[in-house]
Motif scaffolding. Sequence first.
Motif, PDB file in Angstrom:
ATOM      1  N   GLY A 149      36.940  60.460  33.314  1.00  0.00           N
ATOM      2  CA  GLY A 149      36.588  59.216  32.964  1.00  0.00           C
ATOM      3  C   GLY A 149      37.115  58.063  33.602  1.00  0.00           C
ATOM      4  N   TRP A 174      36.114  52.049  28.059  1.00  0.00           N
ATOM      5  CA  TRP A 174      36.368  53.493  28.502  1.00  0.00           C
ATOM      6  C   TRP A 174      35.009  54.304  28.552  1.00  0.00           C
ATOM      7  CZ3 TRP A 174      35.444  57.766  25.172  1.00  0.00           C
ATOM      8  CH2 TRP A 174      35.681  58.969  25.813  1.00  0.00           C
ATOM      9  N   LYS A 175      34.749  54.831  29.529  1.00  0.00           N
ATOM     10  CA  LYS A 175      33.592  55.761  29.417  1.00  0.00           C
ATOM     11  C   LYS A 175      33.866  57.293  30.239  1.00  0.00           C
ATOM     12  CE  LYS A 175      28.827  55.199  30.735  1.00  0.00           C
ATOM     13  NZ  LYS A 175      27.794  54.286  31.572  1.00  0.00           N
ATOM     14  N   ASN A 176      33.298  58.089  29.786  1.00  0.00           N
ATOM     15  CA  ASN A 176      33.610  59.597  30.326  1.00  0.00           C
ATOM     16  C   ASN A 176      32.121  60.498  29.950  1.00  0.00           C
ATOM     17  OD1 ASN A 176      34.688  61.741  31.587  1.00  0.00           O
ATOM     18  ND2 ASN A 176      36.261  61.869  30.031  1.00  0.00           N
ATOM     19  N   THR A 216      27.785  61.809  27.013  1.00  0.00           N
ATOM     20  CA  THR A 216      28.526  60.714  27.598  1.00  0.00           C
ATOM     21  C   THR A 216      29.317  59.860  26.402  1.00  0.00           C
ATOM     22  OG1 THR A 216      27.343  60.675  29.670  1.00  0.00           O
ATOM     23  CG2 THR A 216      28.687  58.816  29.160  1.00  0.00           C
TER      24      THR A 216
END
Length: 735
Positions: free
Chosen positions: A317, A359-361, A368
Motif C-alpha cells: 500500500g 491511503w490505497k492498497n 482494492t
Amino acid sequence: MIAESRALLIQMNRAMYLRILLFFCYFFLIQQVAWGQTTLKGRVLDDKGLALPGANILIKGSYDGTTSDVDGRFEFQTKKEGFQILVFQLMGFKKVETTIECLGEEITLEEIELKEEITQMNAVTISAGALEASDENKAVVLRPLDIVTTPSAMGDITGALQTLPGTATVGNDGRLFVRGGDASEVGIYVDGLFVGNAYGSTTGNVPTRTRFNPNLFKGTFFSTGGYTAEFGQALSSTLALNTKDLSLRNQGDLSIMSVGGGYSHTLANEKQSITASANYFDLGPYQKLINQNFDFERPAYGWDLEAAGQKSLKKGGLIKALVRTEAGGLSLWQPQPGIDGRGVLLDLNNSYTYAQTNWKNAFAKGWTLFGGASYSHNVDNLGFDSLKIKNTANTLHAKTYSVKDFSDRVSMKLGVEYFQQNYSEALPEMDLTRNFEDQRIFAFTEWDWYLSSKLVFRAGLRAGRSSLNEQTWLDPRFSFAYQLSETSKVSLAAGFFSQMPVDNYRVLNPELQNSTSNHLIANYFYQKEGITFRAEAFYKSYNQLVTLEGDPMNPSFLENGGEGYAQGFDIFFRDQKSFKNTDYWVTYSFVDSERQFDQFEARVQPSYAPRHNFSLVVKHFIKPLKSQPGISFSMNDGFTYTDPNQPGQMNAKTKSFQSLSLSWSYLPKPNLIIHFACTNVLGRDNVFGYNFSQTPNGDGVFTSLPSGQVAPRFLFVGVFLTLSKDKTANQLNNL
C-alpha cells in the motif's frame, strides 16, 4: 553317428523354439504399444464460433501435444495412461483445462471454446468527455510537462488546460470555463479528494490562478462532461489531479523569478519521501519596471509553505499526506464610469490552508481499497472603500471506496463520502453575520462490463442528501466504448449531474435546491505513433438554475427559476511525429449556449461562453542550442455583454480576443534551466466587457469603461537550479 544326429536335431528344435518365442514376444509388445497410445483430436473455436489457428494443445506436465491448424483442428497421440489434464492456450485468450481419461482409445473433443482475455494492454477505454494527462496512460493527450512549457500557461495548470478542447479563455478571470458553463461548475480534486477554494482569491477583474504547483502532480484527468459517478457537485466538468508517488532522490530545487522566488527540498529513500517548499511572490518590483493597466495601491503579493510526504507500506500500500498554507493580497483603485477620480479602493487579504491524507492498497482476490480525508479553510478580508467584509469558508471531505475485479470482464466500484461545509459573511465593524452549515452524504457505485476487448459498457449511480435544504437526489450515468481498430475507437456517455448553488447565494436562501444538468456526448478518438486526433459532439441541458432580482453583488429574491442548454463540438489534433523534435497541437471548439440565470429575464448567451474558440501550441527542441522555443496562439469571437443604451440583455459583443505568446527554455547545464516567456507579444488590447454607470448622464447615455487586461503583456524570467548528487537531475524530473 546317431548321437551326432540327435544333437543336431536338438539344436534345430531350440532354434525353432527361440524363433517362436521371439515372434510371440514381438507380437505381444506390439499389441501392448498399440493399446497404450491414446489418440486425441478435436477443434478449437472462439466464443463466436470462429476457428482459432495456432492454439497450443498439450498434456499438462509432458511434452505431448500439438497446435491447431487453419481450421482450428488438431490431432496427436500420447502414451500417457489414466486421468490427465489437457491444456488449451492461445495468446489473448483465457487458458482452458479439461480432464480426460487415456485408455488407449480415440478421444474426440468436438468444440473447445476459448474466451478472449481482457487486459490493460488490449482493453478499450472510454474516452467520451475524458482527457488524460498521465505519462502512465497509453492514451496521453496532455502530459504534466506541458503545463510548464506551454507559453501562455505561465506554469498555471488551468492555463495549460485552456488550450484543450471544450474550454474558453476568459482573460480577466483565469479559472476554467467549460462548454458554456460557469467556472463554479468545475469540481477540482486532488487524489480523489475535494479542494475547497482551489483558486487564489482575487478582485477587480484581476485574473487568478490555481493554488498548487504543477511539480506536485504526476498526472491530470480532465473531464469535459459525462464523468464518472465517483465525482459530483459539478454541472460541467471535473479536474482530478494525482500527486506523485515516492520521489526518486534527495535533491534541492532553487527558483529565482522575475516575480519572486522559492526553494524546495526532497528527502527520499526506497520506502518513503518528503518534499517541503517555500515560495514568495510580489508584483511590486515588476510593477515599477513594467507599468500595469490597473491603478494598484499595493500590487499582488503572497507566500506559501507546502509539505508533501509519501510512504510505502509492507503489504504494497501507499499512504500520502499533503499540507499547504498561504497568505496574500492586493489593493487597487477601481475607476467608476461617469465619475472623476481614481474610483473605489478595493482591498483584499486572503489566508488559506489545505490538508489531506489518503491511503490505497490492492489485496488478494481482486480487491482494492481507498480511504482519505481533506480539509480546506479560506478567509477573505475585503474592503470596498470604508466597507469591510469578512468571508470564511470551511470544507471537510471524507471518502472511501472499494474496487472489486470479479474477473477480467466485470469490475465494480462502490463508495461513500461525506461533506461538512460552513460558510459565513460578516460585517465586523457592524457586528453583523450571516452563515449556513450543510452536511451532505453521498453513495456511489459504478460497474464496468467488458463484453469483449473491443466493447466495454459502464453504468453508474450516485445518490446524495443535503441536511440544509433536506433534499435527496439520484443521478444515473452510462457510457460505452467500441474499438474500431488498433488505433481508433468511438464512445458515448450520458448522465444526470447535480450541484448545489454557490455559497454566497445559499447563505441568502438556504432552501435553494440543486441545479441540474443532463449530458450527452459522442466521441471519436484516434492515436498512432505520436499522432492524436479527437472529435467530440455534446449536448447539455440545464434546469433549476438560480435566478435573482436586483444587483448580483447584492441580490434579492433568489429561486431555482432558470434553465438553458449548451451544445456544440470540439476537435483536437496533436502531432509529435511529422516534424523532428517538434510537438504541436491544434484545438477548435464551437459552443452554442443560452441560459436563463442570475438577473437575466430570458435565455441569453453567457459572457463567459464565446461561440468559437481556437488555440495552437508549437514547441521545438534545438539540440545545438540546448533550447526549446515555444509559441501559443489563442483566439475567440468575443464576449457578450449588456449595453443599457440598447434594448434587451446581452445585446452586444466585444471584438475578438487574440493573444500570441512566446517562450524560450535554455538548459546550459543538465541541472540548470533558464526560462523566458511573454504573453500577448503583439500587445493586442483585449476587452472582456464593459462597466456601465448606474444612471444616464445629461444626454441620457449610460457611460462605460472597458474591462481589459492587467497589462498589454506579461513578461516572465525564471532561473531553476537543482542541487543533487545526480548532476543530471533537474526540475523537469519532477513532472
